[in-house]
Design a protein around this motif. Structure first.
Motif, PDB file in Angstrom:
ATOM      1  N   PHE A  71       0.855  -1.183   0.000  1.00 26.38           N
ATOM      2  CA  PHE A  71       0.000   0.000   0.000  1.00 26.38           C
ATOM      3  C   PHE A  71       0.892   1.234   0.000  1.00 26.38           C
ATOM      4  O   PHE A  71       1.878   1.300   0.738  1.00 26.38           O
ATOM      5  N   ARG A  72       0.547   2.193  -0.846  1.00 28.79           N
ATOM      6  CA  ARG A  72       1.300   3.431  -0.929  1.00 28.79           C
ATOM      7  C   ARG A  72       0.318   4.601  -1.104  1.00 28.79           C
ATOM      8  O   ARG A  72      -0.809   4.402  -1.573  1.00 28.79           O
ATOM      9  N   PRO A  73       0.731   5.817  -0.731  1.00 25.68           N
ATOM     10  CA  PRO A  73      -0.147   6.974  -0.954  1.00 25.68           C
ATOM     11  C   PRO A  73      -0.574   7.067  -2.413  1.00 25.68           C
ATOM     12  O   PRO A  73       0.201   6.774  -3.325  1.00 25.68           O
ATOM     13  N   GLY A  74      -1.817   7.481  -2.631  1.00 27.24           N
ATOM     14  CA  GLY A  74      -2.404   7.448  -3.963  1.00 27.24           C
ATOM     15  C   GLY A  74      -1.978   8.572  -4.878  1.00 27.24           C
ATOM     16  O   GLY A  74      -2.823   9.283  -5.430  1.00 27.24           O
ATOM     17  N   ASP A  75      -0.686   8.739  -5.052  1.00 27.72           N
ATOM     18  CA  ASP A  75      -0.132   9.702  -6.000  1.00 27.72           C
ATOM     19  C   ASP A  75       0.324   8.922  -7.229  1.00 27.72           C
ATOM     20  O   ASP A  75       1.294   8.176  -7.169  1.00 27.72           O
ATOM     21  N   PHE A  76      -0.389   9.097  -8.340  1.00 31.31           N
ATOM     22  CA  PHE A  76      -0.062   8.348  -9.551  1.00 31.31           C
ATOM     23  C   PHE A  76       1.040   9.019 -10.363  1.00 31.31           C
ATOM     24  O   PHE A  76       1.328   8.601 -11.481  1.00 31.31           O
ATOM     25  N   LYS A  77       1.659  10.050  -9.809  1.00 31.65           N
ATOM     26  CA  LYS A  77       2.779  10.751 -10.451  1.00 31.65           C
ATOM     27  C   LYS A  77       2.418  11.171 -11.881  1.00 31.65           C
ATOM     28  O   LYS A  77       3.142  10.884 -12.838  1.00 31.65           O
ATOM     29  N   LEU A  78       1.287  11.866 -11.989  1.00 30.89           N
ATOM     30  CA  LEU A  78       0.786  12.273 -13.300  1.00 30.89           C
ATOM     31  C   LEU A  78       1.632  13.379 -13.909  1.00 30.89           C
ATOM     32  O   LEU A  78       1.938  14.386 -13.256  1.00 30.89           O
ATOM     33  N   ASN A  79       1.982  13.183 -15.171  1.00 35.06           N
ATOM     34  CA  ASN A  79       2.683  14.198 -15.954  1.00 35.06           C
ATOM     35  C   ASN A  79       1.893  14.403 -17.240  1.00 35.06           C
ATOM     36  O   ASN A  79       1.810  13.514 -18.087  1.00 35.06           O
ATOM     37  N   PHE A  80       1.293  15.570 -17.371  1.00 33.15           N
ATOM     38  CA  PHE A  80       0.386  15.877 -18.471  1.00 33.15           C
ATOM     39  C   PHE A  80       1.207  16.302 -19.681  1.00 33.15           C
ATOM     40  O   PHE A  80       1.677  17.430 -19.768  1.00 33.15           O
ATOM     41  N   GLU A 121      -9.819   4.598  12.051  1.00 34.84           N
ATOM     42  CA  GLU A 121      -8.661   5.390  12.404  1.00 34.84           C
ATOM     43  C   GLU A 121      -8.483   6.499  11.382  1.00 34.84           C
ATOM     44  O   GLU A 121      -8.640   6.277  10.186  1.00 34.84           O
ATOM     45  N   LYS A 122      -8.156   7.700  11.859  1.00 34.43           N
ATOM     46  CA  LYS A 122      -7.943   8.828  10.962  1.00 34.43           C
ATOM     47  C   LYS A 122      -6.457   9.147  10.864  1.00 34.43           C
ATOM     48  O   LYS A 122      -5.741   9.148  11.854  1.00 34.43           O
ATOM     49  N   THR A 123      -6.018   9.375   9.644  1.00 32.23           N
ATOM     50  CA  THR A 123      -4.635   9.762   9.407  1.00 32.23           C
ATOM     51  C   THR A 123      -4.630  10.956   8.472  1.00 32.23           C
ATOM     52  O   THR A 123      -5.630  11.279   7.844  1.00 32.23           O
ATOM     53  N   ASN A 124      -3.489  11.623   8.375  1.00 31.09           N
ATOM     54  CA  ASN A 124      -3.328  12.713   7.423  1.00 31.09           C
ATOM     55  C   ASN A 124      -2.453  12.250   6.269  1.00 31.09           C
ATOM     56  O   ASN A 124      -1.591  11.399   6.427  1.00 31.09           O
ATOM     57  N   GLY A 125      -2.649  12.852   5.110  1.00 32.78           N
ATOM     58  CA  GLY A 125      -1.914  12.453   3.923  1.00 32.78           C
ATOM     59  C   GLY A 125      -2.847  11.834   2.919  1.00 32.78           C
ATOM     60  O   GLY A 125      -4.031  11.632   3.181  1.00 32.78           O
ATOM     61  N   LEU A 126      -2.312  11.530   1.746  1.00 33.52           N
ATOM     62  CA  LEU A 126      -3.142  10.958   0.690  1.00 33.52           C
ATOM     63  C   LEU A 126      -3.634   9.569   1.088  1.00 33.52           C
ATOM     64  O   LEU A 126      -2.885   8.782   1.660  1.00 33.52           O
ATOM     65  N   PRO A 127      -4.877   9.237   0.753  1.00 32.38           N
ATOM     66  CA  PRO A 127      -5.351   7.860   0.957  1.00 32.38           C
ATOM     67  C   PRO A 127      -4.521   6.886   0.127  1.00 32.38           C
ATOM     68  O   PRO A 127      -3.844   7.268  -0.826  1.00 32.38           O
ATOM     69  N   ASP A 128      -4.616   5.621   0.464  1.00 33.39           N
ATOM     70  CA  ASP A 128      -3.761   4.601  -0.148  1.00 33.39           C
ATOM     71  C   ASP A 128      -4.321   4.073  -1.457  1.00 33.39           C
ATOM     72  O   ASP A 128      -5.524   3.986  -1.663  1.00 33.39           O
ATOM     73  N   THR A 129      -3.381   3.687  -2.314  1.00 36.58           N
ATOM     74  CA  THR A 129      -3.671   2.789  -3.419  1.00 36.58           C
ATOM     75  C   THR A 129      -2.975   1.465  -3.135  1.00 36.58           C
ATOM     76  O   THR A 129      -2.152   1.371  -2.211  1.00 36.58           O
ATOM     77  N   MET A 130      -3.313   0.430  -3.886  1.00 37.29           N
ATOM     78  CA  MET A 130      -2.656  -0.874  -3.756  1.00 37.29           C
ATOM     79  C   MET A 130      -1.796  -1.122  -4.980  1.00 37.29           C
ATOM     80  O   MET A 130      -2.139  -0.705  -6.085  1.00 37.29           O
ATOM     81  N   LEU A 131      -0.707  -1.811  -4.775  1.00 33.25           N
ATOM     82  CA  LEU A 131       0.169  -2.208  -5.878  1.00 33.25           C
ATOM     83  C   LEU A 131       0.316  -3.722  -5.829  1.00 33.25           C
ATOM     84  O   LEU A 131       1.116  -4.274  -5.091  1.00 33.25           O
ATOM     85  N   ILE A 132      -0.534  -4.387  -6.630  1.00 33.24           N
ATOM     86  CA  ILE A 132      -0.561  -5.841  -6.649  1.00 33.24           C
ATOM     87  C   ILE A 132      -1.135  -6.280  -7.989  1.00 33.24           C
ATOM     88  O   ILE A 132      -2.098  -5.694  -8.483  1.00 33.24           O
ATOM     89  N   ARG A 133      -0.529  -7.304  -8.589  1.00 33.45           N
ATOM     90  CA  ARG A 133      -1.023  -7.781  -9.876  1.00 33.45           C
ATOM     91  C   ARG A 133      -2.377  -8.476  -9.710  1.00 33.45           C
ATOM     92  O   ARG A 133      -2.663  -9.071  -8.675  1.00 33.45           O
ATOM     93  N   ARG A 134      -3.186  -8.369 -10.758  1.00 31.15           N
ATOM     94  CA  ARG A 134      -4.565  -8.848 -10.643  1.00 31.15           C
ATOM     95  C   ARG A 134      -4.693 -10.312 -10.247  1.00 31.15           C
ATOM     96  O   ARG A 134      -5.558 -10.655  -9.423  1.00 31.15           O
ATOM     97  N   PRO A 135      -3.915 -11.253 -10.814  1.00 25.07           N
ATOM     98  CA  PRO A 135      -4.067 -12.650 -10.382  1.00 25.07           C
ATOM     99  C   PRO A 135      -3.912 -12.824  -8.878  1.00 25.07           C
ATOM    100  O   PRO A 135      -4.664 -13.578  -8.255  1.00 25.07           O
ATOM    101  N   LYS A 136      -2.931 -12.117  -8.293  1.00 20.69           N
ATOM    102  CA  LYS A 136      -2.744 -12.181  -6.848  1.00 20.69           C
ATOM    103  C   LYS A 136      -3.916 -11.531  -6.115  1.00 20.69           C
ATOM    104  O   LYS A 136      -4.429 -12.065  -5.117  1.00 20.69           O
TER     105      LYS A 136
END
Length: 568
Positions: free
Chosen positions: A141-150, A173-188
């Motif tokens: 799990f990592r912060p949901g920044d997709f590092k977009l470059n337009f 539980e409340k935290t500060n910062g970007l909500p999480d995204t997941m980094l996992i391949r679909r089969p898993k």
């Protein structure tokens, strides 16, 4: 100068001033009207999300049949387990669920998948033990920044003070910062979802390895009484006393065929009768989209030497080159994905995608935009290729031609539908996958189902759902789904190779959306408020009305005006 010149000039100036004042007032009023609507819709959105994971007091004694056992089907089954005593999942490959295997029926199964923060938030509410199960499977799990470059121009991420609420085994539980995204391949990921479902709802879940072959209507054609199934071994089965049927067959969109065969809606070729649906029940266009996912595996210690800002251990999405029709038709995403790195290259129309390892670096260098990809990105790709050449890293290619987007507009024929039929995920709407909305769209529809079951079905009536249940569901969900459909379609229509929906003009349809989206992205280079609004909408964290908040509109128009002045 005549005696009337100055008064005439004054009147002209006053006229312009009045027009400007009128336009300013109109813009202000419309902005605050949109803002009022936004707040109303957002509160409803948040309430719907908060209901996920809460079982009803008295469950339905009848059975819900879920037709399809991929991500949409598994999430739907988890929601239904909170409301029904018996949940049956029918899928030809369901016996392999819980394992990683080569799934034949999902074209994108081995391609890169991005999971929006809305998806992660919802899954955590349904399964409080999601995090350790994903991590055990190798995901992170990592912060949901997709590092977009337009077009090569870096966009600001959302404001870092964004509050996040996470449901854990100990509560919220409340935290500060970007909500999480997941980094996992679909089969898993899909294997984890199945294990979570069985662990949490084993007493309610039954699986049948087979295919739904038809629906049996009630005598008065008001609902579905039973579902016919053919198992993989050829045995014919019937599930009776059905409370609800959910089409989760994905891009097959089999629900239309079943409903026609059962007599609920007539085929479009039939003569006129009161069962005939609209000619545009299923609409579709062809965006001519192709992409290839290149996976770099067996990386070993190489990951610690890659010039990734912040290092590989903290990395999520590494770099996203977001294409725009103004500059070109190709882009790419470079990201960590569990213990691998994936490079997804793709675009609209005539794209020259990498077919072998020698093509990868030239592709990354050739992508057109306002600026090329930075040197460090090219260096990361070079090092990955060198590792493979040295016999360390392993490279695999997964090319894919994306099916045409389609939308089955069930909300237009609710008067013809059985009261206990709904569709979730791609079985209702299939989108351009480059916007990563597919899985989140399925979760949104399941969230809508959960809300309707909670709010419109009395807990003291465990034996039936309302006669207008299908109507309630499709009416409640279609506004958001239609917004998503129109916005992604507008972007696709910006490319000249796209074949539009019959009787639609590619140039005119969505032109205003494309104009606003382009200027909003450019404003997001420096304007934190606009950048935050774009981030929230992209992540489905808020409805699209967020983009029409007064301050956001001001930021977009300010950039557009300044850009126009600079070019004169």
């Amino acid at each position: 100068m005549s005696a009337f010149s100055k008064p005439s000039l004054l009147l002209t100036h006053n006229g312009y001033a009045l027009i400007a004042a009128f336009l300013g007032i109109a813009l202000t009023v419309s902005s605050y009207t949109a803002w009022y609507f936004y707040r109303k819709v957002t509160r409803e959105w948040e309430l719907n999300l908060s209901l996920l994971g809460h079982p009803r007091g008295v469950k339905f004694k009848q059975t819900v049949v879920i037709c399809g056992g991929s991500i949409a089907g598994l999430i739907s089954a988890r929601v239904c387990a909170d409301h029904f005593q018996n949940v049956v999942i029918v899928d030809p490959e369901i016996t392999k669920a819980g394992q990683e295997f080569a799934k034949k029926r999902v074209a994108q199964y081995d391609s890169l998948h991005a999971y929006l923060t809305f998806m992660v938030d919802g899954l955590r509410r349904l399964w409080p033990n999601l995090d350790p199960m994903i991590e055990q499977a190798g995901g992170v799990f990592r912060p949901g920044d997709f590092k977009l470059n337009f077009g090569g121009i870096p966009l600001l991420a959302a404001q870092s003070s964004y509050p996040t609420t996470i449901k854990t085994a100990a509560g919220f539980e409340k935290t500060n910062g970007l909500p999480d995204t997941m980094l996992i391949r679909r089969p898993k990921f899909e294997a984890v979802l199945y294990r979570l479902l069985i662990d949490s709802s084993a007493n309610s879940i039954q699986t049948i390895q087979g295919t739904v072959t038809g629906l049996v209507p009630s005598d008065d054609m008001s609902d579905i009484r039973s579902v016919n199934i053919r198992t993989n071994e050829g045995e014919e089965k019937t599930v009776k006393d059905v409370a609800l049927v959910i089409d989760c067959t994905g891009s097959t969109q089999a629900g239309i065929k079943w409903l026609k065969s059962a007599g609920f809606i007539s085929s479009l070729e039939s003569s006129s009768d009161n069962k005939r649906g609209p000619d545009n029940l299923r609409i579709s266009y062809d965006h001519k989209l192709r992409y290839v996912t290149v996976t770099f595996d067996n990386l070993g210690d190489l990951v610690h030497t890659l010039p990734i800002p912040g290092g590989f251990e903290k990395a999520g999405f590494i770099y996203t080159y977001y294409a725009h029709c103004k500059w070109g038709n190709e882009g790419f995403v470079l990201t960590r994905m569990d213990n691998t790195i994936q490079l997804c290259c793709g675009g609209w129309g005539d794209v020259h995608l990498p077919k072998e390892k020698e093509d990868i670096l030239p592709y990354v260098r050739s992508v057109k935009g306002a600026y090329p990809a930075p040197q460090w990105v090219r260096k990361v790709v070079e090092m990955l290729l060198e590792s493979e050449q040295n016999g360390d890293a392993v490279i695999t290619f997964k090319p894919l031609k994306i099916p045409a987007p389609s939308f089955v507009q069930y909300h237009k024929i609710t008067h013809l539908l059985p009261s206990n039929f709904i569709a979730i995920g791609d079985s209702e709407m299939q989108l351009n996958p480059l916007f990563a909305q597919g899985c989140s769209k399925a979760l949104f529809s399941a969230m809508t189902l959960n809300t309707v079951l909670h709010n419109r079905v009395a807990s003291n009536s465990p034996n039936q759902i309302p006669k207008d249940f299908s109507t309630l569901y499709f009416q409640r969900s279609h506004n958001t789904l239609e917004d998503i459909w129109k916005s992604t379609k507008a972007i696709d229509y910006g490319y000249p190779t796209t074949i539009p929906i019959k009787e639609e003009s590619r140039d005119r349809e969505g032109a205003a959306v494309r104009w606003y989206a382009y200027h909003a992205a450019r404003a997001a280079e420096r304007d934190e408020v606009v950048a935050s609004a774009l981030w929230h909408v992209r992540m489905l964290a808020t409805p699209q009305a967020e983009l029409f908040r007064p301050r956001v509109i001001f930021g977009v128009l300010r950039w557009a005006v300044m850009n126009a002045i600079s070019q004169t």
